[in-house]
Write an enzyme that holds these catalytic residues in place. Structure first.
Site, PDB file in Angstrom:
ATOM      1  N   ASP A   8       1.031  -1.147  -0.002  1.00  0.00           N
ATOM      2  CA  ASP A   8       0.033  -0.092  -0.102  1.00  0.00           C
ATOM      3  C   ASP A   8       1.107   1.166   0.008  1.00  0.00           C
ATOM      4  OD1 ASP A   8      -2.409   1.654   0.167  1.00  0.00           O
ATOM      5  OD2 ASP A   8      -1.949   1.839   2.435  1.00  0.00           O
ATOM      6  N   SER A   9       0.388   2.282  -0.131  1.00  0.00           N
ATOM      7  CA  SER A   9       1.206   3.650  -0.219  1.00  0.00           C
ATOM      8  C   SER A   9       1.545   4.021   1.262  1.00  0.00           C
ATOM      9  CB  SER A   9       0.285   4.781  -0.707  1.00  0.00           C
ATOM     10  OG  SER A   9      -0.988   4.932   0.106  1.00  0.00           O
ATOM     11  N   TYR A  19      -0.617   8.361  -2.703  1.00  0.00           N
ATOM     12  CA  TYR A  19      -0.568   8.277  -4.045  1.00  0.00           C
ATOM     13  C   TYR A  19      -1.606   8.927  -4.867  1.00  0.00           C
ATOM     14  CZ  TYR A  19       2.262   3.937  -3.887  1.00  0.00           C
ATOM     15  OH  TYR A  19       3.427   2.935  -3.519  1.00  0.00           O
ATOM     16  N   GLY A  20      -2.681   9.192  -3.794  1.00  0.00           N
ATOM     17  CA  GLY A  20      -3.969   9.770  -4.485  1.00  0.00           C
ATOM     18  C   GLY A  20      -3.756  10.995  -5.312  1.00  0.00           C
ATOM     19  N   CYS A  24      -4.521  -1.175  -2.017  1.00  0.00           N
ATOM     20  CA  CYS A  24      -4.380   0.335  -2.325  1.00  0.00           C
ATOM     21  C   CYS A  24      -5.478   0.443  -3.624  1.00  0.00           C
ATOM     22  CB  CYS A  24      -3.182   0.849  -2.633  1.00  0.00           C
ATOM     23  SG  CYS A  24      -3.150   2.650  -2.940  1.00  0.00           S
ATOM     24  N   ASN A  25      -6.579   1.001  -3.200  1.00  0.00           N
ATOM     25  CA  ASN A  25      -7.599   1.303  -4.043  1.00  0.00           C
ATOM     26  C   ASN A  25      -6.870   2.184  -5.312  1.00  0.00           C
ATOM     27  OD1 ASN A  25     -10.638   0.781  -3.163  1.00  0.00           O
ATOM     28  ND2 ASN A  25      -9.205   1.532  -1.512  1.00  0.00           N
ATOM     29  N   THR A  26      -6.307   3.215  -4.950  1.00  0.00           N
ATOM     30  CA  THR A  26      -5.677   4.004  -5.871  1.00  0.00           C
ATOM     31  C   THR A  26      -4.455   3.244  -6.956  1.00  0.00           C
ATOM     32  OG1 THR A  26      -5.782   5.827  -4.305  1.00  0.00           O
ATOM     33  CG2 THR A  26      -4.393   6.485  -6.209  1.00  0.00           C
ATOM     34  N   CYS A  62     -10.825   3.758  -0.029  1.00  0.00           N
ATOM     35  CA  CYS A  62      -9.404   4.028   0.244  1.00  0.00           C
ATOM     36  C   CYS A  62      -9.082   2.848   1.414  1.00  0.00           C
ATOM     37  CB  CYS A  62      -9.017   5.333   0.559  1.00  0.00           C
ATOM     38  SG  CYS A  62      -7.297   5.659   1.380  1.00  0.00           S
ATOM     39  N   HIS A  79      -6.800   3.346   3.848  1.00  0.00           N
ATOM     40  CA  HIS A  79      -6.694   4.041   5.034  1.00  0.00           C
ATOM     41  C   HIS A  79      -7.853   4.206   5.810  1.00  0.00           C
ATOM     42  CE1 HIS A  79      -2.720   4.587   3.115  1.00  0.00           C
ATOM     43  NE2 HIS A  79      -2.195   5.320   4.293  1.00  0.00           N
TER      44      HIS A  79
HETATM   45  N1  DGL Z   1      -4.620   3.180   0.761  1.00  0.00           N
HETATM   46  C1  DGL Z   1      -4.640   4.191  -0.428  1.00  0.00           C
HETATM   47  C2  DGL Z   1      -5.741   3.698  -1.007  1.00  0.00           C
HETATM   48  O1  DGL Z   1      -6.602   2.877  -0.992  1.00  0.00           O
HETATM   49  C3  DGL Z   1      -4.361   5.433  -0.195  1.00  0.00           C
HETATM   50  C4  DGL Z   1      -3.901   6.338  -1.321  1.00  0.00           C
HETATM   51  C5  DGL Z   1      -2.972   7.327  -1.043  1.00  0.00           C
HETATM   52  O2  DGL Z   1      -1.939   7.019  -0.621  1.00  0.00           O
HETATM   53  O3  DGL Z   1      -3.425   8.511  -1.370  1.00  0.00           O
HETATM   54  O4  DGL Z   1      -6.328   4.413  -2.194  1.00  0.00           O
END
Ligand code: DGL
Length: 259
Positions: free
Chosen positions: A10-11, A42-43, A73-75, A183, A185
Site C-alpha cells: 500500500d502507499s 498516491y492519490g 490500495c484502491n488508488t 481507500c 486507510h
Molecule cells: N490506501 C490508499 C488507497 O486505498 C491510499 C492512497 C493514497 O496514498 O493517497 O487508495
C-alpha cells in the site's frame, strides 16, 4: 501447496486494514507487507507515477519470493492492476470501492463514496459505477488530506474531525444511507465516522471481500499454505516504522527498509 508469503503493498499504513482481514481468514499464510509511506499519498499522483510505484513494490515482493500479490490500495489497483497482471506471472488481487453492494442495498437511492482523487478519476472506477450504480445518486468526495494525517498518526486530531465534517456534510444533506470507503486507510476512521454520521448510515469497506478473494485465488492456483504452518507476518516501512507499529497494536515485527 506453498508456504511462500503473500505479498501485500500500500502507499502506507492503510493497507494493514486489508492485511488484518487476510490474516484473520488465512492464519496459516505467511505475509510480507510493504508500507510505501515515503511516497504517500498516491492519490494526487498521475496514473504513470502510480504504476511506476506499483512496479517498484511488486519487484521487491517478488524478490522476497512472494507467491501472490495483494494490491491493498484502491488508488494503485484502479490505476495499475491491469499493467501488473499483463506483465507479471503471479496472481494479483486488487481492492476497489464496494459500490455494488451499496448500490444494491440503498433505500434512499443515494450513496456516498469517499476515496482519493486517483481512484475517483480512474477509468476502472467509472466503469464499475456505470455498471452497478447507473440509476443511483452517487455522491463522490475526494478525501484530500486524510491519508497524510493518518500517515502522521493524527487519526484522532481536531484537523481530522474538521475535514471529515466538511466531506460528510453534502452527503448527509442529500440523505445517503450507505457510505463506501474507497481507500484502505479509511477503515481506521470508522469510529470517528460513526460519531459524525446519522445512525441509519451503513459504512462499507472492501477488506473482507479482498480476503475471501485471496483465499479463492490461492486455492484456484494450488498455492495455499499447509495447515500446520504458523503464519509469519513481516512488515516493512520506508517511512516511520513507529506509526506502522502503532496502527498494528499487536506485537509484530516492523522493520525499516529503504525501497
Ligand atoms: N490506501 C490508499 C488507497 O486505498 C491510499 C492512497 C493514497 O496514498 O493517497 O487508495
Amino acid at each position: 501447496m506453498s508456504n511462500s508469503s503473500i505479498g501485500i503493498f500500500d502507499s502506507g499504513v492503510g493497507g494493514t486494514s486489508i492485511w488484518r482481514e487476510i490474516h484473520k481468514l488465512l492464519p496459516h499464510e505467511n505475509t510480507i507487507y510493504l508500507a510505501d509511506s515515503k511516497n504517500a499519498p498516491y492519490g494526487p499522483k498521475g496514473k504513470e507515477k502510480i504504476t511506476e510505484l506499483s512496479i517498484k513494490n511488486t519487484d521487491l515482493l517478488l524478490q522476497k519470493g512472494c507467491k501472490l500479490i495483494v494490491v491493498a490500495c484502491n488508488t494503485a489497483t484502479t490505476n495499475s492492476i491491469r499493467y501488473l497482471r499483463e506483465n507479471y506471472d503471479v496472481p494479483f488481487i486488487g481492492i476497489e470501492p464496494a459500490i455494488k453492494p451499496a448500490a444494491l442495498q440503498t433505500k434512499s437511492n443515494t450513496i456516498g463514496i469517499l476515496a482519493t482523487k486517483g481512484t475517483l478519476s480512474s477509468e476502472l472506477f467509472h466503469k464499475t459505477t456505470d455498471l452497478y450504480a447507473s440509476g443511483v445518486n452517487v455522491i463522490e468526495q475526494v478525501g484530500e488530506g486524510l491519508v497524510p494525517l493518518i500517515e502522521n498518526g493524527a487519526i484522532d486530531s481536531p484537523e481530522m474531525e474538521k475535514l471529515l465534517k466538511q466531506y460528510l456534510a453534502p452527503m448527509i444533506a442529500e440523505n445517503i444511507d450507505y457510505l463506501v470507503l474507497g481507500c484502505s486507510h479509511y477503515p481506521y476512521l470508522i469510529p470517528k465516522l460513526q460519531t459524525l454520521l446519522p445512525k441509519h448510515v451503513t459504512i462499507i469497506d472492501s477488506g473482507i471481500a479482498v480476503a475471501k478473494q485471496t483465499q479463492a485465488i490461492l486455492a484456484q492456483h494450488k498455492l495455499c499454505a499447509s495447515n500446520t504452518n504458523v503464519g509469519d507476518c513481516i512488515f516493512y516501512s520506508n517511512g516511520k516504522p513507529e506509526i506502522l507499529r502503532d496502527i498494528l497494536k499487536d506485537d509484530f515485527t516492523v522493520e525499516a527498509l529503504n525501497f
